[in-house]
Design an enzyme around this catalytic site. Structure first.
Site, PDB file in Angstrom:
ATOM      1  N   MET A  22      26.782  34.986  39.481  1.00 53.75           N
ATOM      2  CA  MET A  22      26.434  36.213  38.800  1.00 53.75           C
ATOM      3  C   MET A  22      25.435  36.123  37.981  1.00 53.75           C
ATOM      4  O   MET A  22      24.913  37.170  37.465  1.00 53.75           O
ATOM      5  CB  MET A  22      27.751  36.636  38.039  1.00 53.75           C
ATOM      6  CG  MET A  22      29.020  36.810  38.797  1.00 53.75           C
ATOM      7  SD  MET A  22      30.277  37.667  37.677  1.00 53.75           S
ATOM      8  CE  MET A  22      31.727  37.678  38.925  1.00 53.75           C
ATOM      9  N   ASP A 134      37.629  34.866  34.783  1.00 55.27           N
ATOM     10  CA  ASP A 134      37.112  33.877  35.496  1.00 55.27           C
ATOM     11  C   ASP A 134      36.941  32.568  34.728  1.00 55.27           C
ATOM     12  O   ASP A 134      36.215  31.949  34.320  1.00 55.27           O
ATOM     13  CB  ASP A 134      35.530  34.118  35.876  1.00 55.27           C
ATOM     14  CG  ASP A 134      34.717  33.265  36.792  1.00 55.27           C
ATOM     15  OD1 ASP A 134      35.521  32.451  37.358  1.00 55.27           O
ATOM     16  OD2 ASP A 134      33.411  33.386  36.597  1.00 55.27           O
TER      17      ASP A 134
END
Length: 411
Positions: A22, A134
């Site tokens: 990301m 995460d």
């Protein structure tokens, strides 16, 4: 200086520190404040959706409000043209993944201490209504003082909140560490973070991951269906209690785990305290209890009883309470309080209610005597003998008779 290395004329990019699915992380200099910072720049593939950018900024602002020693501090969030970034504190050190790859299974004390600090940071986030989504060793930094710092809050959560249409095809988060509900494309919760902590603990105590697969789909199915391995079966040095805790937090159903990281942290802290206590009081495998106050107090010897002296009867607590110490008379030393008997030298001169005869006062030069001839009333409580006034001559006669009677008694 080239424009692409300076963001908003303030942050000078120095060197790339790492990258992920990301974002890309850079070491930078904040020219306004003159400090070294870390800047995470989102990948262009994520910045095309305005809804995602709005959610990401909201998450970044929420993280910036958190102040905890086990969470990386967020200083700023902004954009420079198409570049969107978040500015964080610079953590000099390594991440937990690199430490495990280098050392393998960590020592019991180090792994347990790291796990407790991870729970402390994530527990604080959960109380702030934030889910990391995460949790993995790559996002757990260890600074030069060996302090845990959790980073990368908000990005995965922002994506799952704004792009539900892709959940069935793309699971954001690391497939080795995400929870079964995340593998099914469901929204993560604090219990999902707890599951990921369990995976991280398994890896710290054993040096390996609990599930492996050739693809993301195989890993997802392993999280959903595969039996939970026991850490102790891989590393026999892992205590049975720790192995059971890891298995519990890796339960398939969220309700079977701890609902927040604080709960897991509390359990682990109890294990740590008991371990330290037992280690400090163990000799040759036998646990020695610490001495108590009573065990070091001298025991008073019982009072000696002579043949002619019986031991005093036990004092009743009720009697002691009812008969408390009375104040001492003025000028008298204070001693042990007792109940004084009536004074035998005080004559009761109270008249009977039925006696209507006037009482003649005793003439001067006379004294009160009893019928037995003694000059004081008998020391008997409630004495009501008649008192007769006599003159001194009569008293002398009585004394003479008494002497003669005593003489005959002696003969």
């Amino acid at each position: 200086m080239a424009g692409e290395t300076l963001l908003n004329n303030r942050y000078e990019l120095v060197a790339q520190q790492g990258s992920g699915g990301m974002s890309v992380i850079y070491k930078a200099i904040d020219r306004s404040l003159g400090r070294t910072v870390a800047i995470k720049i989102l990948r262009p593939s994520l910045t095309q959706d305005p809804a995602f950018l709005d959610k990401f900024q909201q998450e970044a602002r929420s993280v910036a409000k958190m102040a905890h020693p086990n969470i990386v501090t967020v200083h700023d969030v902004g954009s420079d043209g198409p570049t969107h970034y978040i500015v964080m504190e610079m953590v000099e050190g390594s991440d937990l993944k690199k430490v495990i790859k280098t050392q393998g299974a960590l020592s019991f004390d180090k792994a347990l201490d790291y796990a407790i600090n991870i729970c402390n940071g994530l527990g604080y986030a959960h109380r702030s209504h934030l889910v990391h989504a995460d949790v993995k060793p790559q996002n757990i930094l260890i600074n030069q003082d060996n302090v845990i710092k959790i980073t990368d809050f908000g990005i995965a959560q922002a994506y799952t909140d704004t792009m539900p249409q892709t959940r069935a095809d793309v699971v954001w988060g690391s497939p080795h560490y995400f929870a079964p509900e995340q593998a099914r494309g469901e929204k993560p919760t604090p219990a999902s973070d707890v599951y990921s902590i369990g995976i991280v603990m398994f890896e710290m105590f054993t040096g390996r991951l609990p599930f492996v697969g050739a693809s993301q789909r195989e890993l997802a199915m392993a999280h959903i269906q595969a039996d939970i391995p026991q850490a102790k079966s891989i590393n026999p040095a892992v205590p049975e209690e720790i192995s059971k805790i890891i298995a519990k937090v890796m339960s398939k159903r969220p309700n079977d785990r701890f609902s927040h990281a604080d709960q897991l942290g509390h359990i682990l802290k109890g294990v740590q305290d008991r371990t330290r206590h037992s280690g400090a009081n163990t000799i040759a495998g036998a646990r020695i209890a610490p001495p108590t106050v009573e065990s070091i107090k001298p025991v008073a010897s019982p009072p000696r009883v002579t043949p002619r002296q019986a031991p005093p009867p036990p004092v009743s607590t009720e009697e002691t309470y009812r008969y408390g110490a009375a104040p001492s008379a003025p000028g008298q030393p204070t001693g042990k309080s007792t109940i004084a008997p009536p004074n035998p030298f005080v004559v009761n001169t109270a008249r009977s209610v039925q006696d209507s005869r006037p009482m003649n006062p005793a003439p001067p030069n006379h004294q009160f005597i009893r019928p037995d001839g003694r000059g004081n009333p008998p020391a008997t409580r409630g004495y009501t003998g008649q008192i007769t006034p006599v003159d001194s001559g009569q008293q002398e006669g009585l004394d003479f008779v008494t002497i003669i009677l005593v003489f005959f008694a002696l003969m």
